[in-house]
Write an enzyme that holds these catalytic residues in place. Structure first.
Site, PDB file in Angstrom:
ATOM      1  N   GLU A 180       0.804  -1.237   0.000  1.00  0.00           N
ATOM      2  CA  GLU A 180       0.000   0.000   0.000  1.00  0.00           C
ATOM      3  C   GLU A 180       0.833   1.281   0.000  1.00  0.00           C
ATOM      4  OE1 GLU A 180      -2.919  -0.341   3.138  1.00  0.00           O
ATOM      5  OE2 GLU A 180      -3.555  -2.319   2.459  1.00  0.00           O
ATOM      6  N   ASN A 225       2.077  -5.105  -3.182  1.00  0.00           N
ATOM      7  CA  ASN A 225       0.676  -5.436  -2.897  1.00  0.00           C
ATOM      8  C   ASN A 225      -0.122  -4.164  -2.615  1.00  0.00           C
ATOM      9  OD1 ASN A 225      -1.311  -7.531  -2.231  1.00  0.00           O
ATOM     10  ND2 ASN A 225      -1.157  -6.835  -0.111  1.00  0.00           N
ATOM     11  N   HIS A 256     -10.489  -6.045  -2.193  1.00  0.00           N
ATOM     12  CA  HIS A 256     -11.568  -5.858  -1.217  1.00  0.00           C
ATOM     13  C   HIS A 256     -12.702  -5.196  -1.996  1.00  0.00           C
ATOM     14  CE1 HIS A 256      -9.031  -7.041   2.091  1.00  0.00           C
ATOM     15  NE2 HIS A 256      -8.111  -6.162   1.726  1.00  0.00           N
ATOM     16  N   GLU A 283      -6.174 -10.581  -1.173  1.00  0.00           N
ATOM     17  CA  GLU A 283      -6.974 -10.338   0.046  1.00  0.00           C
ATOM     18  C   GLU A 283      -8.457 -10.320  -0.288  1.00  0.00           C
ATOM     19  OE1 GLU A 283      -5.549  -6.957   2.299  1.00  0.00           O
ATOM     20  OE2 GLU A 283      -3.458  -7.433   1.877  1.00  0.00           O
ATOM     21  N   ASP A 306     -12.228 -10.285  -0.642  1.00  0.00           N
ATOM     22  CA  ASP A 306     -13.492 -10.365   0.079  1.00  0.00           C
ATOM     23  C   ASP A 306     -14.477  -9.462  -0.642  1.00  0.00           C
ATOM     24  OD1 ASP A 306     -12.529  -7.886   1.085  1.00  0.00           O
ATOM     25  OD2 ASP A 306     -12.038  -8.733   3.037  1.00  0.00           O
TER      26      ASP A 306
HETATM   27  O1  9MR Z   1      -7.433  -7.828   8.626  1.00  0.00           O
HETATM   28  C1  9MR Z   1      -6.450  -7.029   9.260  1.00  0.00           C
HETATM   29  C2  9MR Z   1      -6.990  -6.502  10.577  1.00  0.00           C
HETATM   30  O2  9MR Z   1      -7.142  -7.583  11.491  1.00  0.00           O
HETATM   31  C3  9MR Z   1      -6.068  -5.453  11.144  1.00  0.00           C
HETATM   32  O3  9MR Z   1      -6.658  -4.884  12.290  1.00  0.00           O
HETATM   33  C4  9MR Z   1      -5.804  -4.402  10.092  1.00  0.00           C
HETATM   34  C5  9MR Z   1      -4.845  -3.348  10.622  1.00  0.00           C
HETATM   35  O4  9MR Z   1      -4.750  -2.269   9.812  1.00  0.00           O
HETATM   36  O5  9MR Z   1      -5.236  -4.997   8.939  1.00  0.00           O
HETATM   37  C6  9MR Z   1      -6.111  -5.874   8.325  1.00  0.00           C
HETATM   38  O6  9MR Z   1      -5.533  -6.406   7.164  1.00  0.00           O
HETATM   39  C7  9MR Z   1      -5.249  -5.465   6.138  1.00  0.00           C
HETATM   40  C8  9MR Z   1      -4.026  -5.962   5.378  1.00  0.00           C
HETATM   41  O7  9MR Z   1      -2.979  -6.185   6.272  1.00  0.00           O
HETATM   42  C9  9MR Z   1      -3.615  -5.000   4.305  1.00  0.00           C
HETATM   43  N1  9MR Z   1      -4.702  -4.684   3.413  1.00  0.00           N
HETATM   44  C10 9MR Z   1      -5.945  -4.292   4.046  1.00  0.00           C
HETATM   45  C11 9MR Z   1      -6.366  -5.338   5.092  1.00  0.00           C
HETATM   46  C12 9MR Z   1      -7.702  -4.967   5.691  1.00  0.00           C
HETATM   47  O8  9MR Z   1      -7.628  -3.755   6.372  1.00  0.00           O
END
Ligand code: 9MR
Length: 469
Positions: A160, A202, A238, A265, A267
């Site tokens: 990101e 990513n 997402h 990722e 969903d």
């Molecule tokens: O699913 C993850 C969540 O449990 C955490 O709290 C969060 C922290 O920012 O990160 C989420 O996973 C993220 C991933 O690492 C990067 N892309 C977006 C995902 C969803 O926010």
């Protein structure tokens, strides 16, 4: 730590009509049809993965689905910077090691997520800047990639780093402010630390051809032209209630730069169109030969960071949703990977065959030293159709364990290997030798590695022989 992220849905160019119409495209389907996500993906030379929350590994319903359906895992949080280096220079790999152990025991490959990200940084890093931060970043990449060396199929080296909206530019962050070359420096450090892992960039909101994905595309093109070691691009995906009509075209333009692409990722917002969107993403991946696998961001709806969006493939009870069936069907309908003659075949993580339904015969208690081969044994399960087959091979280490292994298979006349995953093939007809890749050569006594290959002709009667080193 910002754990309450605003859900950022993809820009949606209405493709609902095309999806509902079944996206009229001709697919060459094979006669075989897997009955789990991992088997169906593996038949097409892909993996199917899930993000795993460490604390869920003690939940039976969760683990049953995880091991039955998925042959790739990624840590939802346990390999992030705040988890792995909570204090500067003091590393904690407890959660990451637990996931790797689970994966190795269950024939799953591991995606590493994520070495550098502007979020989920430990407090000490958040308050650093300049050259001190740059050297802390590079040390983090080097230490973590070295710790997991040989165990990771693909790392999200940088996560990101691009801004949302129309700029196509980098996102401002403490990392970015250390100098625009931080991303390539991170990729070089990761390559040096673990030369066998695929190295990915990513990001999200890259679900079609838009300013952000084009910014990333330009970076990847530049990296490839200058020899910066990048192997893959992850598309988080997402998603909302529809899929951009150029989702597949976007994957393809990256693949055409000479990198693998992965859905990392996935969903999707629940509602009437959820199954169609999931199927559309799956079809797009299947139609891009360098799309090596799909990961959903969690297992069941109640495991998802998206809470009430019910964004995944399983209900909390463990029941399969309509979206599950649509993904399975799309995997089964997908064309098999046909590697181009000029580029090496994809080395995707391999399929895992479902565990035997009957327990293996019980053997008498071991005497000392335990019986069993010192080297390794291999067994094959075949999925055949007229004119072709997929072989899933299980390698089991003998009592001494292995540092590496080779499996030889003699194919019937007229048969030839067209694609291999989780092993390297020498030859394609007659006697073909498969050697471990770097993440599955070292096996403890009794531990299992799995690899697979696809062939034309008939694979009937092949008998693998295993030698260990
Ligand atoms: O699913 C993850 C969540 O449990 C955490 O709290 C969060 C922290 O920012 O990160 C989420 O996973 C993220 C991933 O690492 C990067 N892309 C977006 C995902 C969803 O926010």
């Amino acid at each position: 730590m910002n754990h309450k992220r605003v859900l950022r849905l993809a820009v949606t160019v209405a493709a609902t009509g095309a999806l509902a119409a079944g996206m009229t495209m001709t697919l060459t389907s094979t006669a075989s049809a897997g009955t789990t996500l991992k088997a169906s993906a593996a038949e097409k030379g892909r993996y199917f993965g899930a993000a795993v929350a460490g604390q869920k590994l003690s939940d039976n319903t969760y683990v049953t689905i995880l091991n039955r359906e998925f042959n790739s895992v990624v840590a939802e949080n346990d390999m992030k910077w705040d988890a792995t280096e909570p204090q500067q220079g003091r590393f904690n790999y407890t959660g990451g090691d637990r996931l790797v152990a689970h994966a190795q025991a269950n024939g799953q490959s591991v995606r590493g997520h994520a070495l550098l990200w502007y979020q989920q940084q430990p407090g000490w890093a958040q308050s650093m800047s300049g050259s001190a931060l740059r050297s802390a970043m590079m040390n983090h990449v080097t230490q973590v990639a070295t710790h997991f060396k040989g165990k990771i199929y693909a790392w999200d080296v940088v996560n990101e780093a691009f801004a949302d909206g129309n700029s196509g530019a980098r996102r401002d962050s403490n990392l970015q402010r250390t100098g625009n070359d931080w991303i390539e420096a991170a990729f070089r450090a990761a390559r040096a630390a673990d030369p066998g892992a695929k190295l990915c960039y990513n990001d999200y909101n890259t679900d079609g051809i838009n300013a952000k994905s084009t910014g990333i595309y330009n970076m990847v093109r530049d990296f490839k032209s200058r020899g910066v070691p990048i192997d893959c691009v992850g598309f988080q995906s997402h998603l909302g209630t529809s899929l951009s009509s150029d989702y597949q075209a976007n994957l393809q333009r990256f693949a055409d730069l000479g990198v693998d692409v992965q859905i990392t990722e996935l969903d999707v917002m629940s509602g009437g169109n959820q199954a169609n969107v999931f199927a559309g993403v799956t079809r797009a991946c299947m139609n891009v030969s360098r799309c090596t696998g799909i990961t959903t961001w969690g297992v069941r709806d109640c495991d998802s960071w998206r809470g009430s969006d019910n964004a995944l493939l399983f209900e909390c009870s463990g029941n399969k949703k309509a979206a599950y069936t649509s993904v399975l069907n799309a995997l089964n309908a997908g064309p098999a990977i046909t590697p181009s003659p000029t580029t090496p075949g994809p080395t995707t993580p391999g399929p895992t065959t479902p565990p035997p339904t009957t327990p293996p015969p019980t053997t008498p208690p071991p005497t000392t030293p335990p019986p069993g081969p010192e080297g390794c044994t291999a067994s094959v399960s075949l999925n055949s159709w007229t004119g072709g087959f997929v072989a899933s091979v299980k390698v089991t280490a003998g009592s001494a364990g292995t540092n590496g292994w080779n499996v030889s298979v003699t194919l019937p006349g007229g048969a030839s290997v067209t694609n291999t995953w989780s092993a390297t093939a020498s030859g394609s007809t007659g006697t073909v030798r498969f050697a471990n890749v770097n993440y599955n050569g070292q096996l403890a006594a009794g531990q299992v590695a799995e690899f697979g290959f696809q062939g034309t002709g008939s694979g009937a009667g092949i008998t693998p022989t295993c030698t260990a080193s």
